[in-house]
Design an enzyme around this catalytic site. Structure first.
Site, short mmCIF file in Angstrom:
data_model
loop_
_atom_site.label_atom_id
_atom_site.label_comp_id
_atom_site.label_asym_id
_atom_site.label_seq_id
_atom_site.Cartn_x
_atom_site.Cartn_y
_atom_site.Cartn_z
N LYS A 142 -52.88 52.74 -110.08
CA LYS A 142 -53.60 53.16 -111.02
C LYS A 142 -52.56 53.51 -112.41
CE LYS A 142 -57.69 55.00 -109.20
NZ LYS A 142 -58.80 54.21 -109.80
N ARG A 155 -66.00 50.92 -101.81
CA ARG A 155 -66.80 50.02 -101.06
C ARG A 155 -66.45 49.71 -99.44
NH1 ARG A 155 -66.07 45.81 -105.73
NH2 ARG A 155 -65.76 47.90 -106.68
#
Length: 432
Positions: free
Chosen positions: A209, A283
């Site tokens: 990020k 996930r």
């Protein structure tokens, strides 16, 4: 002299020298919050008034006079609750029963917010699991037990999603299994399984990020915290069902041990997943939790996660998003959200969403190799999870918590955690 200022609700218009849109005004008796005839809009006004008074430097208030029901008092508290101070709200004295309920809600809310707001130095995988376990045991010591599967034990037991995401960190990944069983029967069926994303810090891994995107990533365990707060709330409200809480805890970090783009994870159910984005890690860990829920034989399953930026793009930071292919389960969640005055919106999910993250090298990929996972990113993430949901997705709800954290203060919320969603999920657990 009183240590608190009285805060009143009034239908009167502000004085002529004030703007007629003014939310608050002052008198010799205290502070007036100006409300109208729209009960839903009044809750927004009251919460904004709480933020306004916090911004003016008030630290202690007494909710006084007529008109303060439970929801209006709670709305004020949520606005007045400040990240960096110890503001106090004394509930209206007209109904002791309501005050007692509000005390319970405040205790669960403060616990949830504190978990999310603490730094990743303080909240890492094992400490998150331990804090949640200790909190729930303090409420129902005879009914709560816990098991922590840590580090290499995850690999040995086949929980490869959590292990893979967390193996690069100095803090070992953890699958926490916390069992609330008020029945006294160790063989009692599990009515609900709760599966929480507990990424205590998310660098993005090798799909790293940018700095500004990483700043708030201590909040990426908001799903685990929200479910812990929901279970805490439900227990305080008399929950008599067996519930298992699965916290999928890891730090998503970079080192020579970190998982890489192109790696393939083979899950306990044999499904092979290609990693095309290490920043789509939530996930990957939730998949293990959903399989664990299936092994527990849970009749109903709820997962919660700060999962996708796509959900925030769809509903903003004011709503949470919910996904399900079970119409009855989705309707229950939406009804409970309305009952609890929390904003929830259903986004699309169909069985074919499972096909929207294909891979030429494995059964599927964890995302699409595009920014944000491409079009429909939140639904595609839910479709990935549907591959692992027990009972082919019947009885399963997936909450993408777009409103769980505010990066900066707003007219409604202080910066940081909101705990929004915990009341909805608690009400869902309690529903017949």
């Amino acid at each position: 002299m009183s240590s608190s200022v009285n805060v009143f609700l009034t239908l009167d218009k502000p004085a002529a020298f004030l703007k007629q849109s003014a939310l608050v005004s002052h008198s010799d008796q205290g502070v007036n919050v100006h409300v109208g005839s729209d009960s839903v809009e009044n809750l927004r006004k009251i919460q904004k008034a709480g933020r306004h008074l916090d911004g003016q430097g008030y630290a202690s208030v007494q909710l006084a006079g007529a008109g303060w029901d439970m929801e209006s008092q709670w709305a004020f508290y949520q606005g007045f609750n400040s990240t960096m101070s110890d503001n106090t709200v004394a509930w209206n004295e007209t109904d002791e029963g309501v005050a007692s309920q509000l005390d319970d809600m405040r205790a669960a809310n403060q616990f949830t917010r504190e978990l999310v707001n603490l730094s990743a130095e303080e909240i890492y995988p094992l400490s998150l699991a331990e804090r949640v376990s200790e909190h729930l045991k303090s409420i129902a010591p005879e009914n709560v037990s816990a098991r922590f599967i840590v580090g290499d034990e995850l690999k040995n037991e086949g929980w490869m999603g959590i292990y893979t995401v967390g193996r690069a960190s100095q803090h070992a990944p953890v699958l926490a299994v916390i069992d609330y069983n008020p029945t006294g029967d160790e063989n009692a069926p599990v009515d609900y399984a709760l599966v929480g994303k507990g990424i205590t810090y998310d660098s993005g891994g090798y799909s790293i990020k940018p700095s500004e995107g990483m700043l708030s990533m201590k909040c990426d365990m908001g799903g685990a915290a929200t479910l812990a707060g929901a279970l805490s709330t439900a227990i305080r409200r008399g929950l008599n069902k067996r519930v298992k809480l699965f916290l999928c805890c890891a730090e998503n970090m970079i080192s020579g041990k970190a998982y890489k783009l192109g790696d393939i994870i083979t899950y306990k159910n044999g499904l092979r997943v290609e990693v095309v984005n290490t920043d789509a890690e939530g996930r990957l860990v939730l998949a293990d939790g959903l399989m664990a829920a299936g092994e527990a034989g849970a009749k109903q399953v709820i997962d919660a996660a700060t999962l996708t930026g796509a959900a925030q793009m769809a509903v903003g930071n004011e709503f949470n998003a919910v996904f399900s292919i079970d119409e009855q389960a989705a309707a229950l969640a939406l009804n409970c959200a309305a009952q609890e005055n929390e904003l929830l919106w259903r986004l699309p999910l169909a069985t074919w969403h499972m096909e929207n993250t294909p891979s030429p090298f494995a059964d599927c990929a964890n995302s699409r190799p595009q920014k944000g996972g491409g079009a429909g990113g939140a639904s595609n993430a839910a479709g990935f999870l549907l591959r692992f949901a027990p009972n082919d997705g019947q009885g399963w709800l997936h909450f993408d918590l777009a409103g769980a954290y505010q990066k900066s203060s707003t007219p409604m919320w202080a910066a940081g955690a909101t705990a929004m969603g915990a009341r909805t999920i608690a009400a869902t657990l309690l529903a017949d």
